[in-house]
Design an enzyme around this catalytic site. Structure first.
Site, PDB file in Angstrom:
ATOM      1  CB  SER A 214      -0.928  -0.033   1.213  1.00 11.12           C
ATOM      2  OG  SER A 214      -1.918   0.966   1.111  1.00 11.12           O
ATOM      3  CG  ASN A 215      -0.340   4.667  -1.378  1.00  9.39           C
ATOM      4  OD1 ASN A 215      -1.005   5.450  -0.723  1.00  9.39           O
ATOM      5  ND2 ASN A 215      -0.830   4.035  -2.443  1.00  9.39           N
ATOM      6  NE  ARG A 216       5.846   6.954   3.819  1.00 11.43           N
ATOM      7  CZ  ARG A 216       6.271   6.256   4.862  1.00 11.43           C
ATOM      8  NH1 ARG A 216       5.523   6.156   5.941  1.00 11.43           N
ATOM      9  NH2 ARG A 216       7.447   5.657   4.839  1.00 11.43           N
TER      10      ARG A 216
END
Ligand code: C5P
Length: 414
Positions: A214-216
């Site tokens: 995933s990402n931030r």
């Protein structure tokens, strides 16, 4: 106006009415009643001088709340008056020259002036004083300072004054003060009739049943856009990846996990939308073959995951567009503008919002952001660091000015 016919424009709004020591203080009673008729909850704060003209009891009876007059007194109303963020607007009417001077200089020697230094909401000031005072260079300068800081200072009206002079100094009419409060609190309905599809948040691409890539992204920017569009009259569908944010009331919210689910959900709503704002940070890669069971680490010193690219949702929807306005985001850490320009062209967008996620104070997870908006027609607009909700409004204004008010695009479908 007949009380039963009053519009309830200010329903549920929390207002502070500051009353200072002018002969016009009695007119604040009418103002309080007008706010209350429109459904506002009003807390009255009086300066000591104001209490010489009208008794606090008058305002207490009409507001149903204790009137605060002293910085050092303590009752339950005080706590809510001095906590920033509690009031949605502060209206000072009448405001004396003394009050304007204190507000301009930031003096905080009584409750009302202290509250102004704490204020995080619109402040509307309706002055009343003698004509010579209003035109005195000191007062003129203080008014300029306050207006420069974003305080709405209404011009007093011309007419007979308490001194006998006929000059500019009368408290602005109740309807003008009400108009200023409405303008500050009731968002423009300039997105009425638009059906806005917004994507937000990250996507999660499974590695196995318990792990993902995933990402931030927090989703805050996309949610802020969805809320701003709703407040400006649009019908909004929000397609969101996993985000720790409550679904915005009045917005149809669809929750997804993967890029592929986001693509399906957006495709479903795209053709019936007039505008797509793609604020989601969609994963660019996913596992070619996610494991069906949890991967075990036993005996392994390394693990190589084979990735494949996800479908580019914007590019895919752009190829299917009929007359939709398409807005993308470009989160970059270097060469922000040139990368954003490339994406604008490659994905066939009308606008792109370029966002330097490496900058201090903005970007992923933060409540603030600074962006540059680039349009397909070559316009460029830089928006400095500000809360995401305010930025959302500015982005919507740019979309309206650069795309929606422009001549309607020809259908790309034969
Ligand atoms: O190419 P890049 O991911 O940097 O482009 C960013 C823009 O493209 C964002 O608006 C993002 O939501 C969108 N995007 C997309 N599909 C992807 C990846 C990104 O629509 N697979």
């Amino acid at each position: 106006m007949d009380e039963t016919q009053s519009p309830i424009n200010l329903w549920g709004k929390r207002l502070v009415l500051g009353v200072t020591g002018s002969i016009a203080a009695y007119k604040a009673v009418g103002l309080l009643r007008a706010f209350a008729r429109e459904g506002a909850a009003v807390s009255v704060v009086m300066t000591q001088a104001a209490t010489k003209f009208v008794t606090p009891l008058t305002f207490e009876v009409l507001s149903g709340k204790r009137v605060a007059t002293d910085l050092f007194e303590s009752h339950e109303e005080m706590a809510h008056l001095i906590v920033p963020g509690q009031a949605q607007a502060i209206i000072v009417a009448p405001a004396t020259a003394n009050f304007l001077a204190k507000a301009a200089l930031g003096l905080a020697d009584d409750l009302l002036s202290t509250m102004l230094l704490n204020a995080q909401c619109p402040v509307i000031v309706a002055p009343a004083m003698d004509g010579d005072m209003w035109t005195h260079p000191t007062v003129v300068q203080h008014v300029q300072v306050l207006r420069g800081r974003g305080v709405v200072v209404l011009d007093p009206e011309v007419g007979p004054l308490a001194s006998g002079q006929v000059a500019q100094g009368r408290l602005p009419a109740e309807s003008r003060i009400l108009d200023a409060v409405h303008a500050a609190l009731i968002p423009q309905q300039d997105w009425q009739g638009q059906r806005v599809l917004v994507s937000a948040g990250p996507t999660q691409e499974p590695i196995d049943p318990v792990r993902f890539i995933s990402n931030r992204s927090s989703g805050k920017m996309g949610y802020a856009i969805a809320e701003a569009a709703r407040d400006r009259g649009a019908e909004v569908v929000l397609v969101t990846g996993p985000a720790a944010l409550a679904p915005p009331p009045g917005v149809t919210t669809v929750s997804v996990n993967t890029a592929s689910e986001m693509s399906d959900a957006l495709s479903l709503h795209f053709l019936s939308s007039t505008v797509l704002i793609m604020a989601a940070a969609v994963a660019d890669f996913r596992l070619k073959m996610p494991a069906e069971q949890k991967l075990k680490k036993q005996g392994k010193s390394e693990l190589i995951l084979e990735l494949e690219s996800t479908p580019d949702i914007l590019a895919m929807l752009s190829a299917r567009r009929t007359s939709q306005i398409m807005v993308g985001f470009a989160a970059e850490t270097e060469q922000v503008l040139s990368h954003a320009k490339d994406k604008l062209r490659e994905k066939g967008l009308d606008l792109i919002v370029a966002n330097d996620v490496a900058q201090a104070g903005g970007g992923f997870g933060s409540d603030d952001n600074a962006v540059v908006i680039l349009s397909a027609t070559g316009e460029q607009k830089a928006l400095g660091l500000m809360p995401k909700r305010r930025l959302a409004d500015k982005i919507l204004t740019a979309v309206r000015e650069l795309c929606l008010s422009a001549p309607r695009r020809e259908s790309l479908v034969e």
